[in-house]
Design a protein around this motif. Structure first.
Motif, short mmCIF file in Angstrom:
data_model
loop_
_atom_site.label_atom_id
_atom_site.label_comp_id
_atom_site.label_asym_id
_atom_site.label_seq_id
_atom_site.Cartn_x
_atom_site.Cartn_y
_atom_site.Cartn_z
N THR A 66 -1.46 -7.02 5.20
CA THR A 66 -2.11 -8.31 4.92
C THR A 66 -3.44 -8.06 4.22
N PRO A 67 -4.01 -9.08 3.59
CA PRO A 67 -5.31 -8.91 2.94
C PRO A 67 -6.43 -8.51 3.91
N GLU A 68 -6.24 -8.80 5.19
CA GLU A 68 -7.25 -8.46 6.19
C GLU A 68 -7.07 -7.06 6.77
N SER A 69 -6.01 -6.35 6.39
CA SER A 69 -5.70 -5.04 6.97
C SER A 69 -6.79 -4.02 6.66
N VAL B 26 -12.68 8.40 2.91
CA VAL B 26 -12.85 7.31 3.88
C VAL B 26 -13.71 7.83 5.02
N ARG B 27 -14.85 7.22 5.21
CA ARG B 27 -15.73 7.58 6.33
C ARG B 27 -15.65 6.53 7.43
N ASP B 28 -15.33 5.30 7.06
CA ASP B 28 -15.26 4.17 7.98
C ASP B 28 -13.84 3.60 7.93
N THR B 29 -13.05 3.87 8.97
CA THR B 29 -11.66 3.41 8.97
C THR B 29 -11.55 1.91 9.23
N GLY B 30 -12.68 1.25 9.42
CA GLY B 30 -12.69 -0.19 9.58
C GLY B 30 -12.73 -0.95 8.26
N ILE B 31 -12.77 -0.21 7.14
CA ILE B 31 -12.81 -0.88 5.84
C ILE B 31 -11.44 -1.45 5.50
N ARG B 32 -11.45 -2.51 4.73
CA ARG B 32 -10.19 -3.15 4.32
C ARG B 32 -9.52 -2.37 3.19
N VAL B 33 -8.20 -2.45 3.18
CA VAL B 33 -7.41 -1.87 2.10
C VAL B 33 -6.99 -3.00 1.18
N ALA B 34 -6.64 -2.67 -0.03
CA ALA B 34 -6.20 -3.69 -0.98
C ALA B 34 -4.80 -3.34 -1.46
N GLY B 35 -4.03 -4.33 -1.84
CA GLY B 35 -2.68 -4.09 -2.33
C GLY B 35 -2.67 -3.22 -3.56
N VAL C 77 -8.02 0.28 7.21
CA VAL C 77 -7.44 1.63 7.29
C VAL C 77 -6.95 1.88 8.72
N ASP C 78 -7.71 1.45 9.73
CA ASP C 78 -7.25 1.58 11.12
C ASP C 78 -5.90 0.92 11.34
N ASP C 79 -5.72 -0.26 10.78
CA ASP C 79 -4.44 -0.97 10.92
C ASP C 79 -3.30 -0.17 10.31
N VAL C 80 -3.54 0.40 9.15
CA VAL C 80 -2.52 1.21 8.47
C VAL C 80 -2.19 2.44 9.32
N LEU D 147 0.87 -1.18 0.00
CA LEU D 147 0.00 0.00 0.00
C LEU D 147 0.90 1.23 0.00
N THR D 148 0.58 2.22 -0.80
CA THR D 148 1.31 3.48 -0.78
C THR D 148 0.51 4.49 0.03
N ILE D 149 1.15 5.11 1.01
CA ILE D 149 0.51 6.15 1.79
C ILE D 149 1.21 7.45 1.45
N ARG D 150 0.41 8.46 1.13
CA ARG D 150 0.96 9.77 0.75
C ARG D 150 0.53 10.80 1.79
N TYR D 151 1.51 11.60 2.22
CA TYR D 151 1.29 12.61 3.24
C TYR D 151 1.34 13.99 2.59
N PHE D 152 0.42 14.86 2.97
CA PHE D 152 0.37 16.20 2.43
C PHE D 152 0.48 17.23 3.55
N ALA D 153 1.05 18.39 3.22
CA ALA D 153 1.13 19.55 4.12
C ALA D 153 1.68 19.16 5.49
N GLY D 154 0.91 19.44 6.55
CA GLY D 154 1.36 19.18 7.91
C GLY D 154 1.64 17.71 8.19
N ALA D 155 0.94 16.82 7.50
CA ALA D 155 1.20 15.39 7.67
C ALA D 155 2.57 15.03 7.11
#
Length: 83
Positions: A25-28, A61-70, A30-33, A3-11
């Motif tokens: 993992t396939p079960e990860s 993203v409104r629900d951080t419990g959703i799964r992410v995909a590779g 957004v909260d896990d990330v 997964l690529t995470i991109r940070y902007f400005a203050g982040a």
């Protein structure tokens, strides 16, 4: 999966980098990330994350419990000022 995470400005300033790739993992979710990046980059980024909006492949993203995909991108967008 990668997964690529991109940070902007203050982040970006809090993380010290503009983007990074994480192996998840396939079960990860957004909260896990977010937990991974808080552990990796510390309290400064953790504070920014609490006020940030998130986009997963360009969709809010409104629900951080959703799964992410590779191969997807997670964007961290802190509040912007200006006009």
């Amino acid at each position: 999966m990668v997964l690529t995470i991109r940070y902007f400005a203050g982040a970006k300033a809090a993380a010290g980098i503009g983007d990074e790739q994480l192996t998840v993992t396939p079960e990860s979710t957004v909260d896990d990330v977010l937990r991974l990046v808080r552990d990796r980059h510390g309290e400064g980024l953790a504070r920014v994350l609490t006020a940030s909006s998130l986009l997963l492949d360009g969709i809010a993203v409104r629900d951080t419990g959703i799964r992410v995909a590779g191969g997807v991108e997670l964007d961290v967008l802190p509040p912007f000022a200006g006009g």
